[in-house]
Motif scaffolding. Sequence first.
Motif, PDB file in Angstrom:
ATOM      1  N   GLN A  56      -1.344   4.683 -12.642  1.00 16.42           N
ATOM      2  CA  GLN A  56      -0.451   5.549 -11.511  1.00 16.42           C
ATOM      3  C   GLN A  56      -1.449   5.774 -10.397  1.00 16.42           C
ATOM      4  OE1 GLN A  56      -0.166   9.654 -13.422  1.00 16.42           O
ATOM      5  NE2 GLN A  56       1.031  10.256 -11.725  1.00 16.42           N
ATOM      6  N   ASN A  57      -2.816   5.810 -10.379  1.00 13.65           N
ATOM      7  CA  ASN A  57      -3.443   5.851  -9.242  1.00 13.65           C
ATOM      8  C   ASN A  57      -3.477   4.741  -8.334  1.00 13.65           C
ATOM      9  OD1 ASN A  57      -4.221   8.660  -9.272  1.00 13.65           O
ATOM     10  ND2 ASN A  57      -6.081   7.965 -10.618  1.00 13.65           N
ATOM     11  N   TYR A  58      -3.404   3.528  -9.209  1.00 10.72           N
ATOM     12  CA  TYR A  58      -3.162   2.085  -8.568  1.00 10.72           C
ATOM     13  C   TYR A  58      -2.202   2.010  -7.837  1.00 10.72           C
ATOM     14  CZ  TYR A  58      -2.767  -2.838  -7.998  1.00 10.72           C
ATOM     15  OH  TYR A  58      -2.595  -4.152  -7.477  1.00 10.72           O
ATOM     16  N   TYR A  59      -1.079   2.510  -8.088  1.00 12.80           N
ATOM     17  CA  TYR A  59       0.119   2.531  -7.261  1.00 12.80           C
ATOM     18  C   TYR A  59       0.371   3.507  -6.235  1.00 12.80           C
ATOM     19  CZ  TYR A  59       1.800  -0.806 -10.582  1.00 12.80           C
ATOM     20  OH  TYR A  59       2.165  -2.138 -11.270  1.00 12.80           O
ATOM     21  N   PHE A  60      -0.381   4.568  -6.338  1.00 14.92           N
ATOM     22  CA  PHE A  60      -0.547   5.701  -5.600  1.00 14.92           C
ATOM     23  C   PHE A  60      -1.582   5.416  -4.271  1.00 14.92           C
ATOM     24  CE2 PHE A  60      -3.158   9.612  -3.973  1.00 14.92           C
ATOM     25  CZ  PHE A  60      -2.106  10.022  -3.327  1.00 14.92           C
ATOM     26  N   LEU A  61      -2.446   4.866  -4.720  1.00 15.60           N
ATOM     27  CA  LEU A  61      -3.581   4.251  -3.638  1.00 15.60           C
ATOM     28  C   LEU A  61      -3.020   3.190  -2.848  1.00 15.60           C
ATOM     29  CD1 LEU A  61      -6.733   4.885  -5.700  1.00 15.60           C
ATOM     30  CD2 LEU A  61      -5.869   6.226  -3.597  1.00 15.60           C
ATOM     31  N   SER A  62      -2.486   2.364  -3.556  1.00 17.91           N
ATOM     32  CA  SER A  62      -2.050   1.335  -2.724  1.00 17.91           C
ATOM     33  C   SER A  62      -0.998   1.343  -1.461  1.00 17.91           C
ATOM     34  CB  SER A  62      -1.180   0.151  -3.677  1.00 17.91           C
ATOM     35  OG  SER A  62      -1.884  -0.155  -4.722  1.00 17.91           O
ATOM     36  N   GLU A  63      -0.551   2.642  -1.528  1.00 16.78           N
ATOM     37  CA  GLU A  63       0.409   2.991  -0.437  1.00 16.78           C
ATOM     38  C   GLU A  63      -0.519   3.534   0.722  1.00 16.78           C
ATOM     39  OE1 GLU A  63       3.854   2.817  -0.414  1.00 16.78           O
ATOM     40  OE2 GLU A  63       3.660   1.697  -2.253  1.00 16.78           O
ATOM     41  N   HIS A  64      -1.659   3.870   0.381  1.00 12.47           N
ATOM     42  CA  HIS A  64      -2.474   4.566   1.601  1.00 12.47           C
ATOM     43  C   HIS A  64      -2.990   3.401   2.457  1.00 12.47           C
ATOM     44  CE1 HIS A  64      -1.716   7.869  -1.042  1.00 12.47           C
ATOM     45  NE2 HIS A  64      -2.011   8.578  -0.101  1.00 12.47           N
ATOM     46  N   GLN A  65      -3.387   3.976   3.685  1.00  9.25           N
ATOM     47  CA  GLN A  65      -3.841   2.752   4.551  1.00  9.25           C
ATOM     48  C   GLN A  65      -5.303   2.425   4.302  1.00  9.25           C
ATOM     49  OE1 GLN A  65      -2.680   4.843   8.329  1.00  9.25           O
ATOM     50  NE2 GLN A  65      -3.455   3.066   9.390  1.00  9.25           N
ATOM     51  N   GLU A  66      -6.118   3.156   3.942  1.00 12.26           N
ATOM     52  CA  GLU A  66      -7.399   2.984   3.680  1.00 12.26           C
ATOM     53  C   GLU A  66      -7.798   2.165   2.749  1.00 12.26           C
ATOM     54  OE1 GLU A  66      -6.690   7.097   2.780  1.00 12.26           O
ATOM     55  OE2 GLU A  66      -6.665   6.135   4.642  1.00 12.26           O
ATOM     56  N   TYR A  67      -6.790   2.050   1.610  1.00  9.58           N
ATOM     57  CA  TYR A  67      -6.878   1.586   0.382  1.00  9.58           C
ATOM     58  C   TYR A  67      -5.926   0.184   0.057  1.00  9.58           C
ATOM     59  CZ  TYR A  67      -9.103   5.858  -1.045  1.00  9.58           C
ATOM     60  OH  TYR A  67     -10.071   7.001  -1.309  1.00  9.58           O
ATOM     61  N   ARG A  68      -6.341  -0.787  -0.745  1.00  8.91           N
ATOM     62  CA  ARG A  68      -5.703  -1.897  -1.058  1.00  8.91           C
ATOM     63  C   ARG A  68      -5.940  -2.352  -2.513  1.00  8.91           C
ATOM     64  NH1 ARG A  68      -8.534  -5.534   3.479  1.00  8.91           N
ATOM     65  NH2 ARG A  68     -10.476  -5.551   2.330  1.00  8.91           N
ATOM     66  N   PRO A  69      -4.816  -3.262  -3.006  1.00 10.65           N
ATOM     67  CA  PRO A  69      -5.396  -3.673  -4.284  1.00 10.65           C
ATOM     68  C   PRO A  69      -6.729  -4.673  -4.043  1.00 10.65           C
ATOM     69  CG  PRO A  69      -3.029  -4.029  -3.954  1.00 10.65           C
ATOM     70  CD  PRO A  69      -3.646  -3.350  -2.528  1.00 10.65           C
ATOM     71  N   ALA A  70      -7.713  -4.554  -4.812  1.00  9.06           N
ATOM     72  CA  ALA A  70      -8.852  -5.385  -4.760  1.00  9.06           C
ATOM     73  C   ALA A  70      -8.701  -6.838  -4.847  1.00  9.06           C
ATOM     74  CB  ALA A  70      -9.754  -4.776  -5.849  1.00  9.06           C
ATOM     75  N   LEU A  94     -13.221   9.478  -2.995  1.00  8.89           N
ATOM     76  CA  LEU A  94     -13.961   8.390  -3.399  1.00  8.89           C
ATOM     77  C   LEU A  94     -14.892   8.484  -4.599  1.00  8.89           C
ATOM     78  CD1 LEU A  94     -14.220   5.351  -3.265  1.00  8.89           C
ATOM     79  CD2 LEU A  94     -16.370   5.852  -1.351  1.00  8.89           C
ATOM     80  N   LYS A  95     -15.684   9.693  -4.498  1.00  7.10           N
ATOM     81  CA  LYS A  95     -16.479  10.149  -5.718  1.00  7.10           C
ATOM     82  C   LYS A  95     -15.652  10.268  -6.943  1.00  7.10           C
ATOM     83  CE  LYS A  95     -20.417  11.824  -3.378  1.00  7.10           C
ATOM     84  NZ  LYS A  95     -21.245  12.897  -2.967  1.00  7.10           N
ATOM     85  N   TYR A  96     -14.500  10.880  -6.756  1.00  9.53           N
ATOM     86  CA  TYR A  96     -13.489  11.163  -7.761  1.00  9.53           C
ATOM     87  C   TYR A  96     -13.145   9.780  -8.584  1.00  9.53           C
ATOM     88  CZ  TYR A  96      -9.421  11.884 -10.502  1.00  9.53           C
ATOM     89  OH  TYR A  96      -8.355  11.804 -11.629  1.00  9.53           O
ATOM     90  N   TYR A  97     -12.646   8.937  -7.425  1.00  6.66           N
ATOM     91  CA  TYR A  97     -12.219   7.612  -8.422  1.00  6.66           C
ATOM     92  C   TYR A  97     -13.269   6.788  -8.678  1.00  6.66           C
ATOM     93  CZ  TYR A  97      -7.570   8.827  -6.253  1.00  6.66           C
ATOM     94  OH  TYR A  97      -6.379   9.270  -5.936  1.00  6.66           O
ATOM     95  N   ILE A  98     -14.466   6.888  -8.403  1.00  5.44           N
ATOM     96  CA  ILE A  98     -15.389   6.031  -8.892  1.00  5.44           C
ATOM     97  C   ILE A  98     -16.015   6.606 -10.185  1.00  5.44           C
ATOM     98  CG2 ILE A  98     -18.231   5.731  -8.650  1.00  5.44           C
ATOM     99  CD1 ILE A  98     -17.568   5.457  -5.616  1.00  5.44           C
ATOM    100  N   LYS A  99     -16.004   7.960 -10.196  1.00  3.87           N
ATOM    101  CA  LYS A  99     -16.340   8.542 -11.734  1.00  3.87           C
ATOM    102  C   LYS A  99     -15.208   8.440 -13.080  1.00  3.87           C
ATOM    103  CE  LYS A  99     -17.546  13.256 -13.572  1.00  3.87           C
ATOM    104  NZ  LYS A  99     -17.850  14.703 -13.381  1.00  3.87           N
ATOM    105  N   GLU A 100     -14.036   8.490 -12.106  1.00  2.00           N
ATOM    106  CA  GLU A 100     -12.876   8.021 -13.058  1.00  2.00           C
ATOM    107  C   GLU A 100     -12.915   6.620 -13.557  1.00  2.00           C
ATOM    108  OE1 GLU A 100      -9.349   9.158 -15.269  1.00  2.00           O
ATOM    109  OE2 GLU A 100     -11.186  10.232 -14.446  1.00  2.00           O
ATOM    110  N   SER A 101     -13.443   5.714 -12.630  1.00  2.00           N
ATOM    111  CA  SER A 101     -13.491   4.377 -13.095  1.00  2.00           C
ATOM    112  C   SER A 101     -14.544   4.152 -13.966  1.00  2.00           C
ATOM    113  CB  SER A 101     -13.691   3.357 -11.670  1.00  2.00           C
ATOM    114  OG  SER A 101     -14.101   2.139 -12.175  1.00  2.00           O
TER     115      SER A 101
END
Length: 122
Positions: A56-70, A94-101
């Motif tokens: 879910q977060n992958y598709y959400f973040l892919s839509e934002h300008q400052e993020y992209r599929p790695a 970013l801290k949230y996503y790193i902790k979640e990772s």
Amino acid sequence: MTYEEFNNYCKSLKATTHIIQWGDSHVWKVGGKVFAIGGWEKNLQKPAFTFKTSEQNYYFLSEHQEYRPAPYLASRGMKWIQQFDGSPDEEDNLKYYIKESHRIVSLGLSKKKQRELGLNQE
């Protein structure tokens, strides 16, 4: 976030190790598995941070300008995102996503390994 701040944050998470590899990238692991990468971006003007996400977060973040599929990882079907143009306002996210990772990757470890490292104990 700077690479120094990134490294300090990743170091604060439980049972992590750090190695420099893949073209001087800061690679962070939990239980021997990668959960975050600082660097790994051709344009060295701004830091880039790569992390594993939920679908879910992958598709959400892919839509934002400052993020992209790695690069490399996402092209192989893995749900990894890279923040390549983050503003200071994005640091808490970013801290949230790193902790979640870190959490997602640690859940993929064997139960025995999780116990040995004191992870996911309730």
